[in-house]
Design a protein around this motif. Structure first.
Motif, PDB file in Angstrom:
ATOM      1  N   UNK A  14     -14.640 -54.359  93.231  1.00 48.08           N
ATOM      2  CA  UNK A  14     -15.659 -54.223  92.141  1.00 48.08           C
ATOM      3  C   UNK A  14     -16.672 -52.919  92.414  1.00 48.08           C
ATOM      4  N   UNK A  15     -17.075 -53.014  93.446  1.00 47.04           N
ATOM      5  CA  UNK A  15     -18.029 -51.876  93.852  1.00 47.04           C
ATOM      6  C   UNK A  15     -17.265 -50.625  94.183  1.00 47.04           C
ATOM      7  N   UNK A  74     -18.239 -50.607  82.983  1.00 47.00           N
ATOM      8  CA  UNK A  74     -17.891 -51.793  83.028  1.00 47.00           C
ATOM      9  C   UNK A  74     -16.697 -52.087  83.783  1.00 47.00           C
ATOM     10  N   UNK A  75     -16.482 -53.335  84.135  1.00 41.37           N
ATOM     11  CA  UNK A  75     -15.199 -53.316  85.143  1.00 41.37           C
ATOM     12  C   UNK A  75     -14.653 -54.686  84.530  1.00 41.37           C
ATOM     13  N   UNK A  98     -25.740 -55.908  90.130  1.00 33.89           N
ATOM     14  CA  UNK A  98     -25.819 -55.106  88.829  1.00 33.89           C
ATOM     15  C   UNK A  98     -24.935 -55.100  87.778  1.00 33.89           C
ATOM     16  N   UNK A  99     -23.906 -55.805  87.718  1.00 41.33           N
ATOM     17  CA  UNK A  99     -22.780 -56.058  86.627  1.00 41.33           C
ATOM     18  C   UNK A  99     -22.864 -57.619  86.422  1.00 41.33           C
ATOM     19  N   UNK A 126     -25.757 -53.295  84.190  1.00 44.77           N
ATOM     20  CA  UNK A 126     -26.925 -53.893  83.769  1.00 44.77           C
ATOM     21  C   UNK A 126     -27.988 -52.525  83.990  1.00 44.77           C
ATOM     22  N   UNK A 127     -28.890 -52.361  83.147  1.00 46.03           N
ATOM     23  CA  UNK A 127     -29.788 -51.130  83.038  1.00 46.03           C
ATOM     24  C   UNK A 127     -30.520 -51.007  84.759  1.00 46.03           C
TER      25      UNK A 127
END
Length: 205
Positions: free
Chosen positions: A10-11, A36-37, A60-61, A82-83
């Motif tokens: 993901x990262x 997005x992922x 942060x996701x 996320x912001x």
């Protein structure tokens, strides 16, 4: 795939997305860019996937349900950036500097196998599990059951033909087999509806 390996994936992929946008001439990636992922569930356990969703949020996701653009390809789930993703990721990397390299993962014990959730993260993982289960069961429930209703008797009939068992005894056995399989299919649908109702109650509370 382990939690750690999937977290690294993901990262890595999200970092590549950000780098690509920056290469287009936007060195400070605007928060409006909707990174997005998406992923299929790589584990047989929805609880394990909920643990992964918890880890993703620390970086942060946030889990956001079924990917609306990929509904036709099974059950792809996606995570939305996320912001405050940079700040979240920085705080998490400061607290868990070796999380992706073999150290302890946020909210998880490093042993035993499988990885266990720490008490302070258990409620969040439980709620994520409820959300994921609702989305997952809803996706399965929306799949048409007619192909199964037609396919099961046809397959059993084909087996009888191939083995030369088209006689009264063989048909009785086949009929019982078909009835049992259809009953199991119906029971699974009832089970899913009840589980969805239970998870919805948990989230509403």
């Amino acid at each position: 795939m382990s939690l750690r390996r999937h977290l690294k994936k993901l990262l890595r992929e999200t970092a590549q997305d950000v780098a690509y946008v920056e290469s287009l001439g936007a060195p400070n990636v605007p928060i409006e860019v909707d990174f997005s992922y998406s992923t299929q569930i790589p584990w047989p356990s929805l609880w394990k996937f909920a643990q992964f969703a918890y880890l993703a949020e620390q970086y942060g996701y946030r889990y956001a349900g079924l990917d609306p653009g990929l509904r036709a390809s099974g059950t792809p789930f996606f995570f939305r950036r996320l912001p405050d993703e940079p700040e979240r990721a920085a705080r998490t990397r400061e607290r868990f500097p070796d999380a992706t390299g073999g150290g302890r993962l946020p909210g998880m014990r490093s042993w035993p196998v499988p990885v266990l959730t720490l008490p302070e993260a258990h409620r969040e993982v439980k709620l994520l599990h409820a959300r994921i289960a609702i989305d997952y069961y809803d996706a399965i429930r929306r799949q048409p059951s007619r192909p199964w209703l037609i396919g099961i008797p046809l397959v059993v009939l084909l087996v009888l033909l191939v083995n030369g068992e088209l006689h009264a005894a063989g048909l009785r056995v086949a009929g019982g087999t078909v009835a049992a399989l259809l009953l199991a299919l119906g029971a699974s649908r009832v089970f899913m509806r009840r589980r969805i109702a239970a998870y919805r109650r948990l989230l509403s509370e």
